[in-house]
Design an enzyme around this catalytic site. Structure first.
Site, PDB file in Angstrom:
ATOM      1  N   THR A   5       0.812  -1.116   0.160  1.00  0.00           N
ATOM      2  CA  THR A   5       0.003   0.186  -0.101  1.00  0.00           C
ATOM      3  C   THR A   5       1.085   1.122   0.083  1.00  0.00           C
ATOM      4  OG1 THR A   5      -0.102  -0.127   2.319  1.00  0.00           O
ATOM      5  CG2 THR A   5      -2.070  -1.189   0.942  1.00  0.00           C
ATOM      6  N   TRP A  21       1.146   5.904   0.905  1.00  0.00           N
ATOM      7  CA  TRP A  21       1.260   6.579   1.951  1.00  0.00           C
ATOM      8  C   TRP A  21       0.090   7.406   1.714  1.00  0.00           C
ATOM      9  CZ3 TRP A  21       1.586  11.280  -0.406  1.00  0.00           C
ATOM     10  CH2 TRP A  21       2.461  11.631  -1.281  1.00  0.00           C
ATOM     11  N   LYS A  45       2.277  -5.099   3.434  1.00  0.00           N
ATOM     12  CA  LYS A  45       3.308  -4.352   3.308  1.00  0.00           C
ATOM     13  C   LYS A  45       2.988  -2.960   2.913  1.00  0.00           C
ATOM     14  CE  LYS A  45       6.532  -2.350   1.864  1.00  0.00           C
ATOM     15  NZ  LYS A  45       7.252  -1.182   2.035  1.00  0.00           N
ATOM     16  N   PRO A  46       2.960  -1.988   4.028  1.00  0.00           N
ATOM     17  CA  PRO A  46       2.484  -0.679   3.849  1.00  0.00           C
ATOM     18  C   PRO A  46       3.825   0.262   3.367  1.00  0.00           C
ATOM     19  CG  PRO A  46       3.093  -0.863   6.245  1.00  0.00           C
ATOM     20  CD  PRO A  46       3.217  -2.228   5.592  1.00  0.00           C
ATOM     21  N   SER A  47       3.654   1.541   3.073  1.00  0.00           N
ATOM     22  CA  SER A  47       4.598   2.382   2.746  1.00  0.00           C
ATOM     23  C   SER A  47       5.447   2.738   3.838  1.00  0.00           C
ATOM     24  CB  SER A  47       4.004   3.641   2.271  1.00  0.00           C
ATOM     25  OG  SER A  47       4.905   4.804   2.142  1.00  0.00           O
ATOM     26  N   ASP A  83      11.274  -7.386  -3.938  1.00  0.00           N
ATOM     27  CA  ASP A  83      11.605  -8.333  -4.831  1.00  0.00           C
ATOM     28  C   ASP A  83      11.311  -9.694  -4.237  1.00  0.00           C
ATOM     29  OD1 ASP A  83      13.920  -6.973  -6.906  1.00  0.00           O
ATOM     30  OD2 ASP A  83      11.648  -6.605  -6.712  1.00  0.00           O
ATOM     31  N   GLU A  90      -2.835  -0.781  -9.100  1.00  0.00           N
ATOM     32  CA  GLU A  90      -3.162   0.384  -8.906  1.00  0.00           C
ATOM     33  C   GLU A  90      -2.322   1.557  -9.072  1.00  0.00           C
ATOM     34  OE1 GLU A  90      -6.369   1.493  -9.380  1.00  0.00           O
ATOM     35  OE2 GLU A  90      -7.747   0.013  -8.625  1.00  0.00           O
ATOM     36  N   CYS A 135      -3.943   9.854  -6.887  1.00  0.00           N
ATOM     37  CA  CYS A 135      -3.689   9.301  -8.339  1.00  0.00           C
ATOM     38  C   CYS A 135      -4.854   9.905  -9.124  1.00  0.00           C
ATOM     39  CB  CYS A 135      -3.655   7.877  -8.152  1.00  0.00           C
ATOM     40  SG  CYS A 135      -5.394   7.316  -7.556  1.00  0.00           S
ATOM     41  N   GLU A 144       3.789  12.263 -13.893  1.00  0.00           N
ATOM     42  CA  GLU A 144       3.059  12.436 -12.648  1.00  0.00           C
ATOM     43  C   GLU A 144       3.647  13.410 -11.446  1.00  0.00           C
ATOM     44  OE1 GLU A 144       2.212   9.183  -9.796  1.00  0.00           O
ATOM     45  OE2 GLU A 144       0.066   9.620  -9.943  1.00  0.00           O
TER      46      GLU A 144
HETATM   47  N1  LIG Z   1      -4.285   4.170  -8.865  1.00  0.00           N
HETATM   48  C1  LIG Z   1      -4.724   4.438  -7.367  1.00  0.00           C
HETATM   49  O1  LIG Z   1      -5.668   3.941  -6.910  1.00  0.00           O
HETATM   50  C2  LIG Z   1      -3.740   4.983  -6.671  1.00  0.00           C
HETATM   51  C3  LIG Z   1      -2.257   5.122  -7.093  1.00  0.00           C
HETATM   52  N2  LIG Z   1      -1.284   5.629  -6.150  1.00  0.00           N
HETATM   53  C4  LIG Z   1      -0.131   6.126  -6.649  1.00  0.00           C
HETATM   54  O2  LIG Z   1       0.854   5.700  -5.399  1.00  0.00           O
HETATM   55  C5  LIG Z   1       1.977   6.683  -5.682  1.00  0.00           C
HETATM   56  C6  LIG Z   1       2.066   7.285  -4.539  1.00  0.00           C
HETATM   57  O3  LIG Z   1       2.460   6.257  -3.659  1.00  0.00           O
HETATM   58  P1  LIG Z   1       3.910   5.999  -2.996  1.00  0.00           P
HETATM   59  O4  LIG Z   1       3.746   5.293  -1.585  1.00  0.00           O
HETATM   60  O5  LIG Z   1       4.893   7.007  -3.044  1.00  0.00           O
HETATM   61  O6  LIG Z   1       4.080   4.758  -4.264  1.00  0.00           O
HETATM   62  P2  LIG Z   1       5.554   3.902  -4.110  1.00  0.00           P
HETATM   63  O7  LIG Z   1       5.515   3.204  -5.468  1.00  0.00           O
HETATM   64  O8  LIG Z   1       6.741   4.814  -3.939  1.00  0.00           O
HETATM   65  O9  LIG Z   1       5.235   2.761  -3.102  1.00  0.00           O
HETATM   66  C7  LIG Z   1       4.142   1.988  -3.030  1.00  0.00           C
HETATM   67  C8  LIG Z   1       4.337   0.708  -2.196  1.00  0.00           C
HETATM   68  O10 LIG Z   1       5.093  -0.128  -3.024  1.00  0.00           O
HETATM   69  C9  LIG Z   1       6.259  -0.325  -1.889  1.00  0.00           C
HETATM   70  N3  LIG Z   1       7.547  -0.757  -3.040  1.00  0.00           N
HETATM   71  C10 LIG Z   1       8.373   0.116  -3.291  1.00  0.00           C
HETATM   72  N4  LIG Z   1       9.271  -0.498  -4.125  1.00  0.00           N
HETATM   73  C11 LIG Z   1       8.727  -1.993  -4.158  1.00  0.00           C
HETATM   74  C12 LIG Z   1       9.368  -3.099  -4.971  1.00  0.00           C
HETATM   75  N5  LIG Z   1      10.544  -3.168  -5.722  1.00  0.00           N
HETATM   76  N6  LIG Z   1       8.639  -4.216  -4.716  1.00  0.00           N
HETATM   77  C13 LIG Z   1       7.604  -4.327  -3.840  1.00  0.00           C
HETATM   78  N7  LIG Z   1       7.113  -3.280  -3.462  1.00  0.00           N
HETATM   79  C14 LIG Z   1       7.939  -1.842  -3.348  1.00  0.00           C
HETATM   80  C15 LIG Z   1       6.607   0.708  -1.151  1.00  0.00           C
HETATM   81  O11 LIG Z   1       7.248   0.344  -0.087  1.00  0.00           O
HETATM   82  P3  LIG Z   1       8.236   1.685   0.382  1.00  0.00           P
HETATM   83  O12 LIG Z   1       7.524   2.755   1.087  1.00  0.00           O
HETATM   84  O13 LIG Z   1       9.208   0.986   1.554  1.00  0.00           O
HETATM   85  O14 LIG Z   1       9.098   2.206  -0.611  1.00  0.00           O
HETATM   86  C16 LIG Z   1       5.087   1.039  -0.879  1.00  0.00           C
HETATM   87  O15 LIG Z   1       4.695   0.109   0.201  1.00  0.00           O
HETATM   88  C17 LIG Z   1       1.496   7.494  -6.895  1.00  0.00           C
HETATM   89  O16 LIG Z   1       2.162   7.282  -8.038  1.00  0.00           O
HETATM   90  C18 LIG Z   1       0.121   7.579  -6.891  1.00  0.00           C
HETATM   91  O17 LIG Z   1      -0.285   7.680  -8.204  1.00  0.00           O
HETATM   92  C19 LIG Z   1      -1.713   6.086  -4.909  1.00  0.00           C
HETATM   93  C20 LIG Z   1      -2.963   5.933  -4.507  1.00  0.00           C
HETATM   94  C21 LIG Z   1      -4.155   5.305  -5.264  1.00  0.00           C
HETATM   95  O1  LIG Z   2      -6.968   9.053  -5.631  1.00  0.00           O
HETATM   96  C1  LIG Z   2      -6.202   8.241  -4.812  1.00  0.00           C
HETATM   97  O2  LIG Z   2      -5.188   8.321  -4.903  1.00  0.00           O
HETATM   98  C2  LIG Z   2      -6.970   7.060  -4.071  1.00  0.00           C
HETATM   99  O3  LIG Z   2      -7.751   6.168  -4.937  1.00  0.00           O
HETATM  100  C3  LIG Z   2      -8.052   7.796  -3.318  1.00  0.00           C
HETATM  101  O4  LIG Z   2      -9.222   8.183  -3.977  1.00  0.00           O
END
Ligand SMILES: NC(=O)C1=CN([C@@H]2O[C@H](COP(=O)(O)OP(=O)(O)OC[C@H]3O[C@@H](n4cnc5c(N)ncnc54)[C@H](OP(=O)(O)O)[C@@H]3O)[C@@H](O)[C@H]2O)C=CC1
Ligand SMILES: O=C(O)[C@H](O)CO
Length: 495
Positions: free
Chosen positions: A148, A150, A174-176, A212, A249, A283, A383
């Site tokens: 997930t 953040w 596995k959260p952010s 990974d 997503e 997003c 983005e």
């Molecule tokens: N489509 C949708 O519904 C949504 C999309 N988003 C998108 O999410 C992004 C923002 O969130 P953000 O947390 O910064 O995104 P990230 O891709 O940086 O991280 C998302 C999750 O993936 C984990 N992660 C990172 N690298 C890996 C890997 N190699 N293998 C497995 N897991 C990994 C992160 O862990 P860690 O934090 O430890 O790096 C975190 O838990 C934006 O691009 C936004 O558009 C957000 C909300 C909704």
């Molecule tokens: O847009 C996002 O990041 C989530 O889907 C919340 O609506």
């Protein structure tokens, strides 16, 4: 007392085997907020094994029995919702109203999924002969790895564990690394709700370190990720070794189209939500502004005047808080600097706001509006994920505007403001985005299927479609005739 977030494996809070912890910083002050466990591969193995073993029993419960755990979880969250709201304000920097809204979203989603008890039905299909029948069961996959982000840390967890659990799967979460404490808060409520040990497990730690390993783990059957598109690509590569079912997503780059006949007051008000909700860290945030030439100046002025009313600062008393971390702050300001170097002009904002000393080290950025942006600029291609938007004047050719909107690597949300119904229906047909909001704000509804085209991901979440992503259709054929092989083509064929 310093906040520490441990791991949750097989129904117990445990320390990481490495005894290693990572830092989490408060986005409003830049100060150390707490430490969270850096899980090792051994910790991952223990969590996945626990989920794998628990799943065999969990799927044998009826969906009504499983839903009772979810209803207990909903009650526990509702009773203590204020502490989750406070956590969201502290850990994410979300303004109070948005923290309240996110907790409402958690409760709404969990309720929606609990209500699917007894409603996930298979089919009975006629066989190829009168005394044959095919039973199509919808069965759980097994262990779900839920990864997930953040920005809506609580709502995104609910959106994954809800459908996973009601359908008979178990979860490794596995959260952010930017929001480990929100995840820990929710998992503690899962523990209090009495879910059987191993049903939900919490693994914290850098995705770049353990990601990974987790996404290629042989006992994982589904990976549901909400995150950046490049993370989705990495997960897809890693998961190919186990052929896990993927629910991705990912990023967005929403076009926000204001046509010449639009209700400008409505469009400007909605853009205040679409751009500044969660400081633009969404997003489905508006990321590209296309305004018809006849109303361009009027609309931009209207939007700037509304933007000026925003109070920027700490979450409890402001309209817009900080970005999540220093890295995001640098990324967002970099977009603005690069666009200006390429010829864009800043109409408003463009830098850090003046704030009291206590927040001067927070990751704040002004709401920023640019004009003279071109389609080929990075600020229109990638983005931004911050309170920044570039604007582009468009002519009277609506086909061209649809083309501009679709000309993106992303395809998640899009917005259109017009009073012309035929134009709106044309856009509904031709726009290649998972969501089109016409004359209204988002966000997506729990009963809507949240999905995207192109680099915005695959499969989707929410709605019946989102629940069905967590079950596999298994086909059982039965022949109850006296001679099941009668008339069949079975060798040998020659005498
Ligand atoms: N489509 C949708 O519904 C949504 C999309 N988003 C998108 O999410 C992004 C923002 O969130 P953000 O947390 O910064 O995104 P990230 O891709 O940086 O991280 C998302 C999750 O993936 C984990 N992660 C990172 N690298 C890996 C890997 N190699 N293998 C497995 N897991 C990994 C992160 O862990 P860690 O934090 O430890 O790096 C975190 O838990 C934006 O691009 C936004 O558009 C957000 C909300 C909704
Ligand atoms: O847009 C996002 O990041 C989530 O889907 C919340 O609506």
């Amino acid at each position: 007392m310093e906040k520490i977030q441990e791991l949750f494996i097989n129904g117990e809070w445990v320390k990481p085997s490495s005894e290693e912890y990572l830092n989490k910083y408060n986005p409003s002050t830049g100060e150390l907020y707490g430490k969270f466990a850096a899980a090792s591969k051994e910790d991952v193995d223990r969590a996945v094994d626990a989920a794998y073993d628990a799943q065999k029993k969990w799927e044998k419960l009826t969906s009504v029995e499983r839903s009772k755990y979810l209803y207990r979880l909903i009650d526990l969250i509702r009773q203590d919702r204020e502490s989750l709201e406070n956590l969201l304000m502290d850990e994410v920097g979300k303004p109070r109203k948005e923290a309240v809204q996110e907790v409402d979203g958690v409760l709404d989603q969990l309720q929606y999924y609990a209500e699917f008890a007894r409603k996930i039905t298979g089919d009975v299909v006629e066989g190829t002969k009168p005394e044959r029948v095919i039973f199509q069961y919808k069965v759980p996959y097994g262990v779900v790895l839920a990864i997930t982000p953040w920005n809506f840390p609580a709502a995104m967890i609910a959106r994954k564990i809800g459908p996973a659990l009601i359908t008979g799967n178990t979860v490794v979460l596995k959260p952010s690394s930017d929001t480990p404490f929100v995840a820990g808060w929710i998992v503690e409520k899962v523990r209090q709700a009495g879910f059987p040990p191993g049903t939900v497990n919490l693994i914290t730690g850098k995705g770049s370190v353990i990601g990974d390993y987790m996404t290629s783990h042989k006992k994982i059957s589904v990976i549901t990720l909400t995150g950046e598109s490049r993370t989705g690509v990495q997960v897809m590569k890693s998961a190919s070794s186990i052929m896990a079912k993927l629910i991705l997503e990912l990023g967005g780059k929403a076009p926000f189209i204001v046509w010449k006949d639009a209700d400008l007051e409505l469009a400007a008000k909605v853009l205040m939500w679409a751009k500044y909700w969660n400081a633009g860290q969404s997003c489905i945030a508006a990321e590209r502004l296309y305004v018809h030439e006849d109303v361009y100046d009027k609309f931009l002025n209207l939007f700037i005047e509304k933007t000026k009313t925003l109070k920027i600062g700490e979450p409890r008393t402001s309209d817009m808080g900080p970005l999540i971390n220093d890295q995001q702050l640098k990324k967002v300001s970099g977009f603005v600097e690069e666009a200006v170097n390429q010829g864009a002009k800043i109409l408003y904002g463009g830098g850090k706001p003046q704030l009291p000393e206590r927040y001067s080290k927070g990751f704040f950025y002004m709401p920023t509006i640019l004009t003279d942006v071109r389609q080929d600029m990075r600020i229109f291609r990638e983005e931004i994920f911050g309170p920044v938007i570039g604007a582009m004047k468009v002519g009277d050719d609506f086909d061209e505007v649809i083309e501009l909107a679709n000309d993106s690597d992303y395809g998640l949300a899009s917005y259109l403001f017009t009073k012309d119904v035929s134009l709106a229906m044309k856009a509904a047909r031709e726009i290649k985005f998972g969501e089109l909001y016409i004359n209204m704000p988002g966000p997506e509804a729990t009963q809507g299927y949240h999905t995207g085209f192109r680099m915005s991901g695959q499969a989707g979440e929410n709605s019946r479609y989102g629940v069905e992503e967590y079950v596999k259709v298994k086909n059982v054929y039965i022949d109850y005739s006296k001679d099941p092989t009668a008339g069949e083509v079975i060798p040998p064929y020659t005498d």
